[in-house]
Design an enzyme around this catalytic site. Structure first.
Site, PDB file in Angstrom:
ATOM      1  N   ASP A  68       0.854  -1.176   0.000  1.00 19.21           N
ATOM      2  CA  ASP A  68       0.000   0.000   0.000  1.00 19.21           C
ATOM      3  C   ASP A  68       0.892   1.228   0.000  1.00 19.21           C
ATOM      4  OD1 ASP A  68      -3.254   0.409   1.120  1.00 19.21           O
ATOM      5  OD2 ASP A  68      -1.930   2.138   0.877  1.00 19.21           O
ATOM      6  N   ALA A  85     -11.216  -6.773  -8.046  1.00 22.14           N
ATOM      7  CA  ALA A  85     -12.540  -6.410  -7.532  1.00 22.14           C
ATOM      8  C   ALA A  85     -12.508  -4.974  -7.025  1.00 22.14           C
ATOM      9  CB  ALA A  85     -12.962  -7.366  -6.420  1.00 22.14           C
ATOM     10  N   ASP A  99     -14.325  -8.508 -11.657  1.00 19.24           N
ATOM     11  CA  ASP A  99     -15.668  -8.066 -11.283  1.00 19.24           C
ATOM     12  C   ASP A  99     -15.966  -6.651 -11.762  1.00 19.24           C
ATOM     13  OD1 ASP A  99     -18.181  -8.453  -9.844  1.00 19.24           O
ATOM     14  OD2 ASP A  99     -17.419  -7.011  -8.369  1.00 19.24           O
ATOM     15  N   GLU A 123     -18.896  -0.298 -18.396  1.00 13.35           N
ATOM     16  CA  GLU A 123     -19.913  -1.220 -17.903  1.00 13.35           C
ATOM     17  C   GLU A 123     -21.294  -0.793 -18.400  1.00 13.35           C
ATOM     18  OE1 GLU A 123     -19.560  -1.458 -13.666  1.00 13.35           O
ATOM     19  OE2 GLU A 123     -17.552  -2.337 -13.733  1.00 13.35           O
ATOM     20  N   HIS A 132     -19.888  -6.760 -11.684  1.00 13.48           N
ATOM     21  CA  HIS A 132     -19.722  -5.755 -10.620  1.00 13.48           C
ATOM     22  C   HIS A 132     -20.641  -6.064  -9.430  1.00 13.48           C
ATOM     23  CE1 HIS A 132     -18.314  -1.330 -10.014  1.00 13.48           C
ATOM     24  NE2 HIS A 132     -18.354  -1.980  -8.858  1.00 13.48           N
ATOM     25  N   GLY A 141     -19.399  -7.470  -6.459  1.00 13.84           N
ATOM     26  CA  GLY A 141     -18.611  -7.692  -5.248  1.00 13.84           C
ATOM     27  C   GLY A 141     -19.367  -7.339  -3.984  1.00 13.84           C
ATOM     28  N   GLY A 142     -20.049  -6.213  -3.996  1.00 12.79           N
ATOM     29  CA  GLY A 142     -20.806  -5.791  -2.814  1.00 12.79           C
ATOM     30  C   GLY A 142     -22.288  -6.065  -2.924  1.00 12.79           C
TER      31      GLY A 142
END
Length: 399
Positions: A170, A227, A253, A258, A281, A283-284
């Site tokens: 990160d 993702a 994902d 899109e 899409h 993932g959530g």
């Protein structure tokens, strides 16, 4: 008061806002900029997900807009600088769908390692392919997480429970969870990881983060998962490395482009490849996550507009006053210059307004102060505050 919700936001958000007196319009799909501009006049609260872009031009048309709610994690689809300049609060759901994304990624890691996409396709085609060729356990494999935020850290914890070794990279200093090891650079991570999973945000600097050079540095026969954001990855480069056999499989994902609405045609350069999982899409997109997001963001929008709380706003100074039980309240968003609060209090004192509590915060060029009074504030006081050269807006609230 009108609320416009796009992209099939969970009905709990509609129920919450209606309960607070808003006239709610719910749309199944996203809106183009032209469509959004046409609909925004008269809208007080706007709710979007990841596929509706709120530009400065759109905000110019939003003459009545108080706040934008992103019913997702990211806020890069909103021009935050333009929203801030206009005093429009922006809220999101930074935690609500974390578990859903992590569970999807864990499932994809196992499915790719066992080459399940190929197995199930062949079974549907009538082919009995009972072979261990290319199939592996994930235990003792190394997972490299790029982006060690809310999702990355929870993925780290669950992956270790499966017996995986976890390394991460990160750009910010992040505390390791469990036995996860930070890596000094992205290249160092790519050289060691058997599985690379991206969990970076949508800031402009991350566009094109992962391309030909990064895929080339990955271990032979490693796995790749995205993702995070579609614009982060060069999907053409990924296809080349899957076709060459260098990358053994991938799960994607999110995509650079899109479809706008449910049922629209989808096209990707990654279609038709063995051991590649493509998901729309989602993932959530679990019932649990979407319900929690709908509840969380709609509550933030309502408490901001009806009570003056900016708690967890991504672009305004954060002030969290308690619910107003009696008397009146005024919220003032202003330029962060010396003497503004003193000017406010002097204005109230001149009219004999009795201040019972005050809450304030500053962030960058903005300051925000919420003042409670025992009685309704004098109209002269409010007008004087509104007329100040430093004031962006003044809003009043009653118990």
């Amino acid at each position: 008061m009108k609320a416009l919700l796009t992209e099939n936001i969970h009905p709990v958000a509609v129920e919450n806002l209606q309960r607070h007196g808003y006239d709610v319009e719910l749309l199944a799909g996203s809106l183009s900029q032209a469509e959004l501009i046409e609909r925004l006049p008269g809208v007080t609260l706007l709710g979007i997900r990841s596929n509706t872009n709120v530009t400065a031009e759109a905000l110019d048309a939003a003459t009545d807009l108080a706040a934008v709610g992103c019913f997702c994690i990211g806020t890069n689809q909103v021009d935050l600088a333009a929203a801030t300049e206009r005093g429009i609060g922006v809220f999101n759901a930074p935690f609500s769908n974390t578990r859903s994304v992590v569970e999807l990624v864990i499932g994809e890691i196992i499915a790719l390692a066992r080459r399940l996409p190929e197995k199930t396709q062949r079974m549907h085609a009538g082919v009995w392919d009972k072979s261990a060729q290319g199939s592996h356990e994930v235990r003792a494999r190394t997972l490299g997480i790029v982006g060690y935020g809310n999702i990355g850290t929870q993925l780290s914890t669950l992956a270790e429970m499966l017996g995986m070794r976890v390394i991460y990279y990160d750009t910010a200093d992040r505390l390791s969870h469990g036995n996860a090891q930070p890596m000094a650079s992205l290249n160092d991570l790519l050289a060691e990881a058997d599985v690379v999973s991206l969990h970076v945000d949508g800031r402009a600097g991350n566009a094109g983060l992962f391309g030909e050079a990064q895929f080339s540095r990955m271990k032979p026969r490693s796995l790749f998962i995205n993702a995070s954001r579609g614009m982060v990855v060069d999907d053409h480069a990924l296809r080349r490395h899957i076709e060459s056999g260098h990358i053994a499989g991938a799960a994607i994902d999110v995509f650079p482009s899109e479809p706008k609405a449910q049922g629209d045609r989808f096209e990707s350069v990654l279609q038709g490849l063995d051991n590649v999982i493509l998901t729309p899409h989602v993932g959530g997109s679990t019932q649990e996550a979407q319900q929690e997001i709908g509840h969380f963001v709609s509550r933030k929008l309502a408490t901001f507009h009806r009570e003056g709380s900016t708690e967890l706003s991504v672009n305004l100074p954060q002030v969290q006053p308690p619910p107003l039980r009696s008397g009146s309240r005024v919220g003032v968003l202003h330029r962060n210059v010396p003497g503004v609060v003193a000017e406010l209090n002097l204005s109230l004192a001149k009219q004999g307004d009795n201040v019972s509590a005050q809450y304030l915060s500053t962030s960058g060029d903005l300051g925000y102060v919420v003042t409670d009074a025992a009685d309704p504030l004098a109209a002269e006081s409010l007008q004087r505050l509104a007329d100040s050269e430093h004031t962006l807006w003044v809003r009043t609230y009653d118990a």
